[in-house]
Design a protein around this motif. Structure first.
Motif, PDB file in Angstrom:
ATOM      1  N   ILE A 177       0.782  -0.971  -0.064  1.00 17.53           N
ATOM      2  CA  ILE A 177       0.094   0.073   0.086  1.00 17.53           C
ATOM      3  C   ILE A 177       0.725   1.311  -0.028  1.00 17.53           C
ATOM      4  CG2 ILE A 177      -1.715   1.465   1.273  1.00 17.53           C
ATOM      5  CD1 ILE A 177      -2.865  -1.582   2.335  1.00 17.53           C
ATOM      6  N   GLY A 303      -8.109  -3.670  -6.155  1.00 19.24           N
ATOM      7  CA  GLY A 303      -7.319  -3.323  -4.749  1.00 19.24           C
ATOM      8  C   GLY A 303      -6.418  -2.272  -4.993  1.00 19.24           C
ATOM      9  N   GLU A 304      -5.623  -2.169  -5.965  1.00 24.89           N
ATOM     10  CA  GLU A 304      -4.520  -0.912  -6.348  1.00 24.89           C
ATOM     11  C   GLU A 304      -5.610   0.256  -6.285  1.00 24.89           C
ATOM     12  OE1 GLU A 304      -1.625  -3.868  -8.706  1.00 24.89           O
ATOM     13  OE2 GLU A 304      -3.120  -2.698  -9.663  1.00 24.89           O
ATOM     14  N   MET A 306      -8.247   0.978  -4.883  1.00 17.78           N
ATOM     15  CA  MET A 306      -8.725   1.302  -3.609  1.00 17.78           C
ATOM     16  C   MET A 306      -7.847   1.785  -2.735  1.00 17.78           C
ATOM     17  SD  MET A 306     -10.985  -2.101  -3.175  1.00 17.78           S
ATOM     18  CE  MET A 306     -11.060  -2.027  -1.379  1.00 17.78           C
ATOM     19  N   ALA A 307      -6.402   1.278  -2.887  1.00 17.23           N
ATOM     20  CA  ALA A 307      -5.216   2.090  -2.042  1.00 17.23           C
ATOM     21  C   ALA A 307      -5.189   3.427  -2.531  1.00 17.23           C
ATOM     22  CB  ALA A 307      -4.075   1.273  -2.497  1.00 17.23           C
ATOM     23  N   LEU A 324     -14.137  -7.746  -2.589  1.00 17.50           N
ATOM     24  CA  LEU A 324     -13.136  -6.569  -2.364  1.00 17.50           C
ATOM     25  C   LEU A 324     -13.984  -5.335  -1.955  1.00 17.50           C
ATOM     26  CD1 LEU A 324     -10.765  -7.299  -5.421  1.00 17.50           C
ATOM     27  CD2 LEU A 324     -10.079  -6.289  -3.083  1.00 17.50           C
ATOM     28  N   CYS A 344     -17.178   0.525  -0.820  1.00 13.77           N
ATOM     29  CA  CYS A 344     -16.155   0.942  -1.729  1.00 13.77           C
ATOM     30  C   CYS A 344     -16.533   1.247  -3.217  1.00 13.77           C
ATOM     31  CB  CYS A 344     -14.925   0.147  -1.975  1.00 13.77           C
ATOM     32  SG  CYS A 344     -14.421  -0.286   0.199  1.00 13.77           S
ATOM     33  N   CYS A 385     -12.322   2.966   0.895  1.00 14.20           N
ATOM     34  CA  CYS A 385     -11.622   2.287   0.115  1.00 14.20           C
ATOM     35  C   CYS A 385     -10.232   2.352   0.895  1.00 14.20           C
ATOM     36  CB  CYS A 385     -11.254   3.098  -1.170  1.00 14.20           C
ATOM     37  SG  CYS A 385     -12.334   2.906  -2.494  1.00 14.20           S
ATOM     38  N   VAL A 389      -8.646  -1.599   2.067  1.00 13.74           N
ATOM     39  CA  VAL A 389      -7.685  -2.336   1.563  1.00 13.74           C
ATOM     40  C   VAL A 389      -6.829  -2.481   2.454  1.00 13.74           C
ATOM     41  CG1 VAL A 389      -6.310  -0.199   1.258  1.00 13.74           C
ATOM     42  CG2 VAL A 389      -6.317  -1.901  -0.552  1.00 13.74           C
ATOM     43  N   TYR A 392      -5.496  -6.201   3.205  1.00 15.35           N
ATOM     44  CA  TYR A 392      -4.935  -7.075   2.222  1.00 15.35           C
ATOM     45  C   TYR A 392      -3.341  -6.300   2.337  1.00 15.35           C
ATOM     46  CZ  TYR A 392      -9.444  -7.605   0.525  1.00 15.35           C
ATOM     47  OH  TYR A 392     -10.816  -8.202   0.465  1.00 15.35           O
TER      48      TYR A 392
END
Length: 412
Positions: A177, A303-304, A306-307, A324, A344, A385, A389, A392
């Motif tokens: 992250i 996920g990227e 959301m990061a 997710l 999210c 978000c 995240v 993970y």
């Protein structure tokens, strides 16, 4: 104290999602294991995938015929294991998983990592899916010591084939992250004006049938009538690029193609940005992320996004997006006929089509419009978000893997 030897197996190391996960694992596992990587072929090796670990090539020769190639690879893998003497062979993707499962590896334990939905793979015919899911996978995967799926729903898919529940584990992919956030702040260069002046809907992914970008073009053609200040940017390259450019033309979308010489300005409808070394800088500046895939396992790109605090509108394909985008346990029914507003982002019904009906397009445009115009909703999605995240986080996920590998090696 000496580390246990790990052999990690995959077809090749290009820039696909499974390959990125393999690469992340190969780097992270060196903290507690002596890792050797093994690929079928180095032909598609991306320089970014070079870890410094030893790398072996399975296909020193290439016999003609699929059966001869499989038997050759099986013999080669057995020989490599005998020479390297690893405690465990961890394979990624369907072909290597099958090969790993039925190769004689002596005392070497076997862990299989499953990345994609086995039920909704649009690249396979119904007959091939039936053969794999009813005969090949149950027969071969049952010989592994452990099977890891990258989402809970994929675990349920694997269990539906009759495999031992005690052997099947769901471990999500992880995200670095801090690194993603740092990269998201890099300069946009020639695209700075576009992202500063316009509302950018972003998609990042290979231009392939699986990712189904035709739907995004269809949605954009409708949405530009609602708000001409909204633009669609697609970062990625692939075999369907020419077809997507042609389809965009039929929809009367004006297109900027970074690979061509047309002048960059903010007046186009769609921007094909090509393959990007740092797509996170676009995630940090866009308004929404869009995903329209036919199938996913655990879509890294969500996920990227959301990061980077980027809200998402995604098709609720069989596995991945729901897990997710929802904070805790998903409800029994989400986005089957209407959009589902998750923590999210928005989950869109999965129509499993590359051409939507007019009412379906209107559902997409209405969902995008609501998220962009409802400032309270948008702020909440961004905050969620960042929170979600963290589930993970790299250290957390790698600890799950470390515990599993140790349990498999020592028969715990």
């Amino acid at each position: 104290m000496n580390k246990e030897k790990f052999l990690m197996l995959i077809t090749h190391l290009g820039m696909g999602g499974a390959e990125k996960v393999f690469n992340d694992h190969a780097r992270a596992f060196t903290a507690f294991g002596d890792v050797t990587e093994c690929v079928y072929s180095r032909d598609h090796l991306d320089p970014a995938m070079i870890t410094g670990n030893p790398m072996l090539e399975l296909d020193e020769q290439m016999p003609s015929g699929s059966l001869k190639r499989f038997l050759y690879r099986r013999k080669r893998l057995s020989s490599i294991v005998a020479k390297q003497n690893p405690a465990v062979c961890i394979s990624h993707m369907e072909g290597p998983n099958i090969l790993n499962s039925i190769t004689n590896t002596g005392k070497c334990k076997k862990i299989l990592c499953v990345h994609g939905s086995i039920m909704r793979d649009s690249a396979k015919s119904k007959w091939k899916k039936w053969m794999l899911n009813r005969l090949v996978i149950p027969f071969t995967y049952s010989r592994a010591n452990a099977i890891v799926t990258v989402s809970q729903k994929m675990r349920q898919e694997i269990l539906s084939l009759g495999l031992n529940p005690a052997k099947v584990h769901a471990i999500p992919n992880f995200f670095d992250i801090d690194r993603i956030v740092t990269l998201s702040q890099e300069d946009l260069g020639e695209y700075k004006q576009l992202f500063a002046e316009k509302k950018v809907l972003l998609h990042v992914g290979r231009l392939s049938r699986q990712k189904n970008q035709r739907v995004l073009l269809q949605v954009m053609a409708a949405y530009k009538k609602t708000d001409p200040e909204v633009k669609l940017c697609i970062a990625g390259d692939g075999e369907l690029k020419a077809a997507l450019l042609e389809y965009a033309a039929t929809l009367n979308l004006s297109v900027y193609d970074a690979a061509q010489t047309n002048e960059l300005h903010t007046g186009y409808d769609v921007y094909f940005l090509g393959k990007q070394a740092n797509p996170y800088r676009f995630m940090g500046a866009a308004k929404l992320f869009l995903l329209s895939s036919f199938f996913e396992g655990f879509p890294l790109v969500l996920g990227e996004a959301m990061a980077c605090g980027l809200p998402i509108v995604s098709v609720n394909c069989e596995t991945g997006p729901e897990e997710l985008l929802i904070m805790n346990t998903p409800p029994a029914t989400t986005a089957t006929e209407q959009p589902f507003y998750a923590d999210c982002g928005v989950l869109m019904p999965d129509w499993y089509s590359d051409t939507l009906t007019q009412p379906q397009v209107q559902m997409w445009t209405a969902a995008i419009e609501k998220v962009l115009r409802d400032k309270t909703l948008y702020t909440n999605l961004k905050e969620n978000c960042h929170i979600k995240v963290q589930q993970y986080n790299k250290d957390r996920v790698i600890n799950y893997w470390k515990d599993l590998i140790e349990a498999v090696i020592h028969d715990k």
